[in-house]
Design an enzyme around this catalytic site. Structure first.
Site, PDB file in Angstrom:
ATOM      1  N   SER A  29      46.084  10.385 -26.132  1.00  0.00           N
ATOM      2  CA  SER A  29      46.917  11.275 -25.819  1.00  0.00           C
ATOM      3  C   SER A  29      47.020  12.505 -26.862  1.00  0.00           C
ATOM      4  O   SER A  29      46.466  12.254 -27.788  1.00  0.00           O
ATOM      5  CB  SER A  29      48.460  10.615 -25.602  1.00  0.00           C
ATOM      6  OG  SER A  29      48.852  10.620 -27.093  1.00  0.00           O
ATOM      7  N   LYS A  30      47.290  13.497 -26.163  1.00  0.00           N
ATOM      8  CA  LYS A  30      47.286  14.750 -27.217  1.00  0.00           C
ATOM      9  C   LYS A  30      47.954  14.559 -28.436  1.00  0.00           C
ATOM     10  O   LYS A  30      47.804  15.081 -29.394  1.00  0.00           O
ATOM     11  CB  LYS A  30      47.469  16.148 -26.337  1.00  0.00           C
ATOM     12  CG  LYS A  30      47.263  17.329 -27.188  1.00  0.00           C
ATOM     13  CD  LYS A  30      46.671  18.378 -26.223  1.00  0.00           C
ATOM     14  CE  LYS A  30      46.305  19.715 -27.063  1.00  0.00           C
ATOM     15  NZ  LYS A  30      45.742  20.825 -26.108  1.00  0.00           N
ATOM     16  N   ARG A  31      49.185  14.200 -28.201  1.00  0.00           N
ATOM     17  CA  ARG A  31      50.312  14.221 -29.222  1.00  0.00           C
ATOM     18  C   ARG A  31      49.976  13.060 -30.234  1.00  0.00           C
ATOM     19  O   ARG A  31      50.026  13.481 -31.177  1.00  0.00           O
ATOM     20  CB  ARG A  31      51.652  13.588 -28.397  1.00  0.00           C
ATOM     21  CG  ARG A  31      53.077  13.606 -29.265  1.00  0.00           C
ATOM     22  CD  ARG A  31      54.022  13.166 -28.768  1.00  0.00           C
ATOM     23  NE  ARG A  31      53.857  11.761 -27.866  1.00  0.00           N
ATOM     24  CZ  ARG A  31      53.757  10.833 -28.461  1.00  0.00           C
ATOM     25  NH1 ARG A  31      54.045  10.620 -29.795  1.00  0.00           N
ATOM     26  NH2 ARG A  31      53.554   9.523 -28.069  1.00  0.00           N
TER      27      ARG A  31
END
Ligand code: GLU
Length: 495
Positions: free
Chosen positions: A255-257
């Site tokens: 995930s980007k986060r």
């Protein structure tokens, strides 16, 4: 695994259906690629469908960034649709399902906007007050303008006395089943009249005659709902094949986060991956070719791709603080760089040189490319591998580098002095330079390696550089002589 999943009788129709809520995630890119390969391998049709009905989360910018990523991959599609242009069909089909008695109105405000209620609220399956409301009351409340969501009336054991089991054979995960009793009465239309993902996706899949749904494993359990919708539409369900998740080295879903830019396709593009190398790399995440080879061209991938080759276990993308990209991806990229014709590679390198503000002519890039192509793994490496070809002033370097092994500054100065005479008098082509400089080294009583080091460092500003004679030719006589004179000045204080 049933043969029908991988060897369709009719040419398959597959779709990639991104929701434009961010950027093109590497996992989505892999889903796109596997669909593409399946379509091309089986001479089928690749449909691109933008799942853009979630008006709150979808943005134009995100759709653009997804298309940017897809265009970079350079894999084409045959048909293109936008769900937001098909809302009338979704609503029409929702009403048809309602008319058949397979859905009911839910006036509950708390649930009215939920896509489904399986998550936060625990074991919520349905609200009997709504599910069992008489048609008269439902019609009366709807006519009075009270907002409602439309929910699928999932068949339940207690209704009919028989518990129904939903089942399908997944092309990757095999036979799947679940009692319908465990599936909540999911929404088809939200209270604002917008279709949910489940409804819009199935209505479109049926209408677009999608034969195979190949998508991420995170949608596996949605399939039960989708089977019910296809049934309600009177459409045959497509074949399903779910792809294992891509995970980080810590096992968490990418995930980007959590993991940053490494999850976005454009990061690879900007770092100088070739699309064919990136495609090759993504294919090896969750799929293994029968021949166990790793370096594969697009034609080979197309030829070899089958759903049987897709594994069930999560595929790990390896990266860490020091290695921003998976080593296999980088290795494959270097291999694909070497496999590329020089003129194409030089075309690919040009934007990286432009970005570094070198602004070389295409001819100069074409001359430099063969000298560095064995030395770069990412296209952007070319900037540091070739900068000395383009800059007018070399970056400062340590003059001690000019001194050959087992030599001293005086020796280096002698070499540079001789080199100037030779370069001033010799034809500036590879063979003439080779003969003249080797001859000069011998006259100085030095080994070629010893004598060439000061010259190489003088013209390139570093020891680790491309082959000397080719480099001299590309730099040209004037630049070489000027740089050698500057090197002499640097050496003078050490002499
Ligand atoms: N728009 C959905 C997604 O991005 C598509 C899922 C599907 O392939 O059905 O997850």
């Amino acid at each position: 695994m049933p043969d029908s999943v991988s060897a369709p009788l009719a040419p398959p129709r597959v779709r990639f259906a991104p929701s434009p809520t961010g950027f093109l995630h590497v996992g989505s890119a892999r889903t796109f690629i596997f669909n593409w390969l399946y379509a091309r391998h089986n001479h089928g049709t690749m449909v691109l469908r933008l799942d853009d009905t979630d008006v709150e989360r979808n943005t134009e910018a995100s759709a653009r960034s997804i298309f940017d990523g897809l265009r970079w991959l350079a894999l084409d599609w045959d048909e293109e649709y936008k769900q937001s242009e098909r809302l009338a069909l979704h609503r029409h089909q929702a009403e048809a399902i309602f008319a058949k008695g397979l859905a009911y109105r839910d006036f509950t405000p708390a649930h009215a906007t939920d896509d489904d209620n399986s998550s936060a609220q625990g074991a919520w399956l349905f609200n009997p007050g709504m599910r069992e409301m008489s048609r008269e009351e439902s019609d009366r409340r709807a006519a009075s303008g009270e907002p409602f969501a439309l929910r699928y009336r999932v068949p339940r054991g207690p209704d009919s006395g028989v518990a129904r089991i939903l089942h399908f054979v997944d092309g990757v995960y095999g036979a799947q089943s679940r009692p319908a009793d465990e599936v909540e009465d999911f929404a088809l239309l939200r209270s604002d009249g917008m279709p949910t993902y489940h409804l819009a996706s199935c209505v479109d899949d049926a209408d677009l005659r999608i034969s195979h749904i190949i998508r991420g494993q995170d949608h596996l359990t949605n399939t039960y709902k989708h089977l019910l919708i296809f049934e309600a539409l009177g459409a045959a369900a497509p074949q399903f094949a779910h792809l294992p998740l891509l995970v980080a080295p810590d096992g968490a879903k990418l995930s980007k986060r959590k993991h940053g830019p490494v999850v976005s396709v454009t990061t690879y593009r900007d770092a100088g991956f070739l699309p064919q190398a990136f495609v090759n790399f993504l294919c090896l995440l969750g799929w293994s070719p029968k021949n166990d080879r790793e370096f594969l061209t697009l034609d080979e991938l197309t030829d070899l791709f089958t759903l049987e080759g897709v594994n069930r276990s999560n595929a790990v993308v390896n990266f860490n603080e020091e290695l921003p990209f998976d080593e296999k991806a980088v290795w494959l990229n270097a291999e694909h760089i070497r496999a590329l014709p020089v003129d194409e590679l030089s075309r690919r390198l040009e934007p990286f040189f432009e970005q570094a503000a070198f602004h070389p002519t295409p001819e100069k890039v074409a001359a430099v490319t063969p000298l560095i192509r064995e030395r770069i793994k990412l296209l952007r490496d070319a900037v540091s591998a070739a900068d000395f070809f383009f800059v007018s002033e070399l970056a400062p370097y340590d003059p001690a580098e000019l001194i050959p092994q087992k030599g001293d500054a005086a020796m280096a100065l002698r070499v540079l002095e001789t080199a100037q005479q030779v370069l001033a008098a010799t034809n500036f082509d590879h063979d003439s330079l080779d003969a003249a400089l080797r001859g000069a080294a011998a006259q100085l009583g030095l080994k070629a390696g010893q004598a060439f080091q000061p010259i190489r460092v003088a013209v390139c500003g570093r020891k680790n550089a491309p082959p000397l004679f080719e480099t001299l030719v590309v730099l040209g006589r004037d630049t070489c002589l000027a740089r050698i004179r500057q090197a002499e000045e640097k050496l003078a204080p050490l002499g």
